[in-house]
Design an enzyme around this catalytic site. Structure first.
Site, PDB file in Angstrom:
ATOM      1  N   HIS A 157       0.837  -1.221   0.000  1.00  0.00           N
ATOM      2  CA  HIS A 157       0.000   0.000   0.000  1.00  0.00           C
ATOM      3  C   HIS A 157       0.864   1.261   0.000  1.00  0.00           C
ATOM      4  O   HIS A 157       0.440   2.308   0.479  1.00  0.00           O
ATOM      5  CB  HIS A 157      -0.949   0.044   1.209  1.00  0.00           C
ATOM      6  CG  HIS A 157      -1.712  -1.221   1.430  1.00  0.00           C
ATOM      7  ND1 HIS A 157      -2.966  -1.449   0.908  1.00  0.00           N
ATOM      8  CD2 HIS A 157      -1.389  -2.347   2.112  1.00  0.00           C
ATOM      9  CE1 HIS A 157      -3.380  -2.651   1.257  1.00  0.00           C
ATOM     10  NE2 HIS A 157      -2.440  -3.223   1.985  1.00  0.00           N
ATOM     11  N   SER A 278      14.750  21.669 -16.481  1.00  0.00           N
ATOM     12  CA  SER A 278      13.526  22.432 -16.697  1.00  0.00           C
ATOM     13  C   SER A 278      13.887  23.739 -17.388  1.00  0.00           C
ATOM     14  O   SER A 278      14.966  24.285 -17.173  1.00  0.00           O
ATOM     15  CB  SER A 278      12.866  22.704 -15.349  1.00  0.00           C
ATOM     16  OG  SER A 278      12.072  23.866 -15.416  1.00  0.00           O
ATOM     17  N   LYS A 284      16.084  21.916 -11.367  1.00  0.00           N
ATOM     18  CA  LYS A 284      15.402  20.647 -11.624  1.00  0.00           C
ATOM     19  C   LYS A 284      16.269  19.609 -12.343  1.00  0.00           C
ATOM     20  O   LYS A 284      17.051  19.926 -13.212  1.00  0.00           O
ATOM     21  CB  LYS A 284      14.146  20.880 -12.487  1.00  0.00           C
ATOM     22  CG  LYS A 284      12.999  21.548 -11.778  1.00  0.00           C
ATOM     23  CD  LYS A 284      12.427  20.731 -10.629  1.00  0.00           C
ATOM     24  CE  LYS A 284      11.645  19.521 -11.078  1.00  0.00           C
ATOM     25  NZ  LYS A 284      10.332  19.845 -11.600  1.00  0.00           N
ATOM     26  N   GLU A 291       9.658   8.377 -17.093  1.00  0.00           N
ATOM     27  CA  GLU A 291       8.269   8.832 -17.278  1.00  0.00           C
ATOM     28  C   GLU A 291       7.769   8.490 -18.684  1.00  0.00           C
ATOM     29  O   GLU A 291       6.626   8.069 -18.863  1.00  0.00           O
ATOM     30  CB  GLU A 291       8.175  10.341 -17.049  1.00  0.00           C
ATOM     31  CG  GLU A 291       8.421  10.745 -15.605  1.00  0.00           C
ATOM     32  CD  GLU A 291       8.549  12.260 -15.478  1.00  0.00           C
ATOM     33  OE1 GLU A 291       7.517  12.936 -15.388  1.00  0.00           O
ATOM     34  OE2 GLU A 291       9.688  12.759 -15.478  1.00  0.00           O
TER      35      GLU A 291
END
Ligand code: ARG
Length: 460
Positions: A157, A278, A284, A291
């Site tokens: 979980h 970024s 970043k 992804e």
């Protein structure tokens, strides 16, 4: 230009029809399979006396010429030729003459021809993707062998559950990919039969030898029913499904890599080579590769559902709907291959932050089950009761803002007098990990067995 099938037509095709109907823009990918299939067919026609031996040889030589032209970018693909099969045959006739070129299609139809070409393409991709998965397992295993003693929280979980080794967590993925490899092998075996010679749908009156063609092209045998063979796209669907399940697995792995490289976890760090920045936030470092692989799962599933839907309810035998079978397969194959190659490199180059993994183990009462198991094994307490006692201990720890492993002997013993000094020993991360030495567990002895199994698999 006159179409090969124009005998019964009195009007030329509309330009719109030509463009809508053509598959040459993408089935040109199948040129090698098409020409190899035709060479095997022409050779067999010669051997069986259906074609004169000399004619058969001239056709084969002509086909090799066409092949060279395509490979040297000298071949002009034209929409009017409709598909790769007609384009190759037309060029062959230009080279060796229409009388001779026109004999190649004896005892064959485009229906069995496309079934053959596409099947050969798909069969080869089962193998190529399988090899990329083998590489991925090898790379994961390298990390596994380095991190048998790197302790991290195991989750259920997405909550801290029990301590495991990082090696053990990665091994879970190795076994997923091993199943994927077996699935690809099974698919290959099930589909490695030649449909050539099935002709339009019902077989042919010519005395052909389908087995000879099959053998020359590397098949295990021939398909059994011609109507089924020209209607069947299960092989493509299996490849799309096999790739989809691979992406189920890679998407879970990528999701974890993304989580682990976040500020919240900081378990791993992707190499700069496989991270992006970024345009606005100078600080970043984003895990775009992971992804993207996670995101590409959508198109891969989409390609599977698209072809399943195209094939659903189609009456036998060939229908033009089936021309829609190719683009999704090409797309899934390309997506799978590039994703597996880059995933492999990304994993190979990522760094592991063992200290942060260990630090994370200090919260979430990871050793709670160990205390309950101790009470069962050493004090003969029923598991439910042991669970309750341990729950009480956890509540005390929570109220003090501590981890269960940080409570003192006195604090624990105040809950139940069965908690003695021996119990304190089980409240230790490494002992907890090593205690789980059942088959398939996280203890090093079990992890060693899992590594051995995979090493044997890789060497088999
Ligand atoms: N371009 C067609 C396809 O990809 C080849 C088979 C066409 N057969 C036919 N009878 N129209 O499916």
């Amino acid at each position: 230009m006159q179409k090969m099938w124009s005998g019964r037509f009195s009007e030329a095709s509309s330009k719109l029809l030509e463009e809508f109907n053509a598959s040459i823009n993408y089935d040109k990918n199948l040129f090698l399979q098409d020409i190899n299939g035709s060479i095997a067919h022409a050779t067999m026609l010669g051997k069986c006396g259906i074609l004169d031996k000399n004619d058969s040889k001239k056709i084969v030589d002509g086909l090799n010429e066409v092949l060279k032209e395509i490979q040297n970018d000298k071949f002009v693909f034209k929409i009017e030729d409709e598909d790769i099969h007609m384009a190759v045959e037309k060029r062959l006739s230009e080279i060796i003459g229409a009388d001779l070129g026109g004999r190649l299609h004896t005892a064959r139809s485009r229906n069995d021809q496309v079934a053959l070409d596409f099947r050969m393409f798909v069969l080869n991709e089962f193998k190529e993707i399988l090899n990329l998965l083998l590489n991925l397992i090898k790379t994961l295993l390298k990390k596994v062998k380095e991190h048998k003693d790197t302790i991290m929280p195991g989750f259920t979980h997405l909550q801290h559950a029990q301590p495991v080794s990082f090696a053990y967590h990665l091994l879970a993925y190795c076994f997923m990919f091993k199943r994927d490899i077996y699935r690809l092998k099974d698919s290959f075996k099930r589909n490695n039969f030649s449909p050539l010679g099935c002709a339009a749908l019902a077989g042919t009156p010519h005395k052909i030898d389908r087995f000879e063609v099959a053998k020359n092209l590397g098949f295990d045998g021939v398909t059994s029913n011609c109507m089924d063979s020209v209607s069947d796209r299960d092989f493509a669907l299996e490849l799309l499904f096999d790739i989809s399940l691979i992406f189920t697995h890679t998407s879970r792995l990528c999701e974890e890599l993304i989580l682990w490289s976040s500020q919240e976890f900081m378990f791993i760090s992707m190499s700069d080579k496989f991270s992006t920045g970024s345009s606005i936030m100078p600080q970043k470092k984003n895990p775009d590769v992971a992804e993207l692989i996670r995101g590409k799962t959508g198109r891969v599933y989409g390609n599977l559902i698209a072809l399943l839907t195209t094939m659903k309810s189609l009456p036998l035998a060939y229908n033009k709907d089936m021309q829609e079978d190719k683009e999704g397969v090409f797309d899934s194959v390309n997506t799978a291959k590039t994703s597996l190659i880059i995933l492999n490199e990304m994993i190979d180059s990522m760094s592991i932050n063992s200290e942060n993994m260990l630090k994370a183990c200090k919260t979430g009462h990871l050793v709670a089950t160990d205390l309950a198991d101790f009470l069962v094994r050493q004090k003969n307490i029923p598991f439910r009761k042991a669970h309750f006692i341990t729950g009480k201990c956890v509540a005390i720890a929570e109220s003090k803002g501590l981890d269960l492993s940080e409570l003192s002997y006195e604090e624990l013993r105040s809950v139940d007098e069965n908690i003695d000094e021996d119990a304190m020993r089980v409240l230790n991360l490494n002992n907890s990990k090593e205690a789980r030495n059942s088959v398939g567990g996280t203890a090093n002895s079990s992890v060693e067995n899992q590594i051995k199994e995979l090493d044997e698999f890789l060497n088999s």
